[in-house]
Design an enzyme around this catalytic site. Structure first.
Site, PDB file in Angstrom:
ATOM      1  N   LYS A   1      -2.419  -3.458   1.537  1.00  0.00           N
ATOM      2  CA  LYS A   1      -1.266  -4.262   1.121  1.00  0.00           C
ATOM      3  C   LYS A   1      -0.092  -4.104   2.077  1.00  0.00           C
ATOM      4  O   LYS A   1       0.343  -2.994   2.352  1.00  0.00           O
ATOM      5  CB  LYS A   1      -0.830  -3.856  -0.283  1.00  0.00           C
TER       6      LYS A   1
ATOM      7  N   THR B   1       5.938  -1.074  -1.202  1.00  0.00           N
ATOM      8  CA  THR B   1       4.942  -0.034  -0.932  1.00  0.00           C
ATOM      9  C   THR B   1       3.745  -0.663  -0.237  1.00  0.00           C
ATOM     10  O   THR B   1       3.327  -1.766  -0.584  1.00  0.00           O
ATOM     11  CB  THR B   1       4.495   0.640  -2.240  1.00  0.00           C
TER      12      THR B   1
ATOM     13  N   LEU C   1       1.000  -2.079  -6.911  1.00  0.00           N
ATOM     14  CA  LEU C   1       1.859  -1.291  -6.036  1.00  0.00           C
ATOM     15  C   LEU C   1       3.203  -1.989  -5.980  1.00  0.00           C
ATOM     16  O   LEU C   1       3.276  -3.227  -6.043  1.00  0.00           O
ATOM     17  CB  LEU C   1       1.269  -1.188  -4.621  1.00  0.00           C
ATOM     18  N   ASP C   2       4.273  -1.218  -5.856  1.00  0.00           N
ATOM     19  CA  ASP C   2       5.605  -1.814  -5.749  1.00  0.00           C
ATOM     20  C   ASP C   2       5.675  -2.768  -4.555  1.00  0.00           C
ATOM     21  O   ASP C   2       4.922  -2.625  -3.591  1.00  0.00           O
ATOM     22  CB  ASP C   2       6.675  -0.724  -5.589  1.00  0.00           C
ATOM     23  N   LYS C   3       6.599  -3.683  -4.626  1.00  0.00           N
ATOM     24  CA  LYS C   3       6.726  -4.736  -3.618  1.00  0.00           C
ATOM     25  C   LYS C   3       6.774  -4.190  -2.195  1.00  0.00           C
ATOM     26  O   LYS C   3       6.124  -4.715  -1.293  1.00  0.00           O
ATOM     27  CB  LYS C   3       7.975  -5.573  -3.894  1.00  0.00           C
TER      28      LYS C   3
END
Length: 325
Positions: A39, A81, A77-79
């Site tokens: 990601k 991360t 996952l956080d934006k």
């Protein structure tokens, strides 16, 4: 760098009136039931239906891998991360992976660049944070009385002799929203570099000088409309996209071969670090604390390395990324 990628679909985005343009989504690994992407920062992977219809990169995986159905996102996952994000090819595999997450048998390891030198940490260089957390309307708070149990293991890999930055390896024993960010900023007092949500103190000039172009780690200023400040040019360190230097580096999970005497195996997947993360490590002389696996990525079966050109038999497992930094 030669990386197998897919691009987000824009046809549905146009239908929804979205201005989103296609973006590359690096594929790391695929087998009979599992897809792992690396990601990138800025990619939103929430469960919001409108976003999924307008911007979902899962549709691109569906096309690229010629799947019968759109893959299912298993976790988030956080934006900002980066790192290993798991998708399932079918509802059966999605159910199996979700059960592993619920049973906490899937193990995830993160790498983080944090603010603070060697003196910021215990002499042992490792520890466990056991501080309950409560999810509020706008952020996550420490709450020893009514918070949810939250356990984080941390290990100091090394500290820079040039700037007040260190490299940590982190393991989660629970999955509270923003757990790592809150534990590091509020308990360990070593906020993740770029996390302006839980630490609004600007980094010193010596750190700002090693931030790659196009990246901002400073809090965004709120400027009243119509004032002179609104039209004032940004300083170089204020330009660029927000970035939090937290990377989901490794995931270990159970998979099953279709045949053979030993069907059950533990699959380990390491997602290579992004260029901007490595750039800061190089400038701060932190790369000496990184193993080659963190830089290049890798596969393991039952903790034994697998050559990246090999297929995992009985699983049809293939490594798709080729990172050379």
């Amino acid at each position: 760098m030669n990386v197998t990628t897919v691009r987000t679909s824009t046809r549905l985005a146009r239908r929804q009136g979205s201005r989103t343009s296609p973006r590359a989504v690096p594929l790391l690994y695929v087998d009979r039931g599992l897809i792992v992407i690396n990601k990138p920062s800025g990619l939103v992977c929430q469960s919001d239906k409108t976003w999924k219809e307008a911007r979902s990169p899962w549709l691109a995986c569906h096309t690229k891998l010629q799947l019968d159905h759109e893959p299912t996102q298993i976790h988030r996952l956080d934006k900002h991360t980066t790192g290993a994000l798991l998708l399932a090819k079918s509802t059966v595999h999605a159910r199996s992976l979700a059960q592993q997450f619920q049973a906490h048998t899937i193990k995830k390891t993160y790498l983080a660049i944090v603010r603070g030198g060697r003196k910021s940490f215990l002499e042992a260089g490792r520890g466990t944070i056991n501080t309950p957390l409560r999810i509020g309307l706008d952020r996550v708070y420490e709450d020893a009385e009514s918070g949810n149990p939250a356990l984080t293991d941390w290990e100091l890999l090394g500290s820079s002799d040039k700037v007040p930055l260190s490299l940590l390896r982190l393991s989660l024993h629970s999955g509270i929203k923003h757990q790592l960010r809150v534990h590091l900023a509020n308990v360990l007092h070593a906020p993740i570099l770029g996390d302006t949500y839980y630490s609004n103190k600007a980094p010193p000039r010596e750190i700002l000088d090693i931030i790659p172009p196009g990246v901002s780690i400073l809090p965004k200023k709120i400027v009243p409309a119509g004032t002179d400040a609104e039209s004032a040019p940004l300083r170089p360190e204020e330009e660029g996209k927000p970035r939090v230097f937290l990377h989901a580096a490794n995931v270990n999970l159970t998979r099953y071969r279709s045949s053979g005497p030993s069907k059950r195996l533990v699959l380990g997947i390491t997602a290579p670090l992004p260029r901007d993360f490595l750039s800061i490590c190089e400038a701060a002389d932190l790369t000496r604390f990184l193993s080659p696996e963190y830089v290049q990525g890798g596969l393991k079966v039952d903790d034994e390395p697998v050559p990246l050109d090999d297929e995992i038999s009985g699983l049809e497992g293939k490594w798709l990324a080729r990172e050379s930094v």
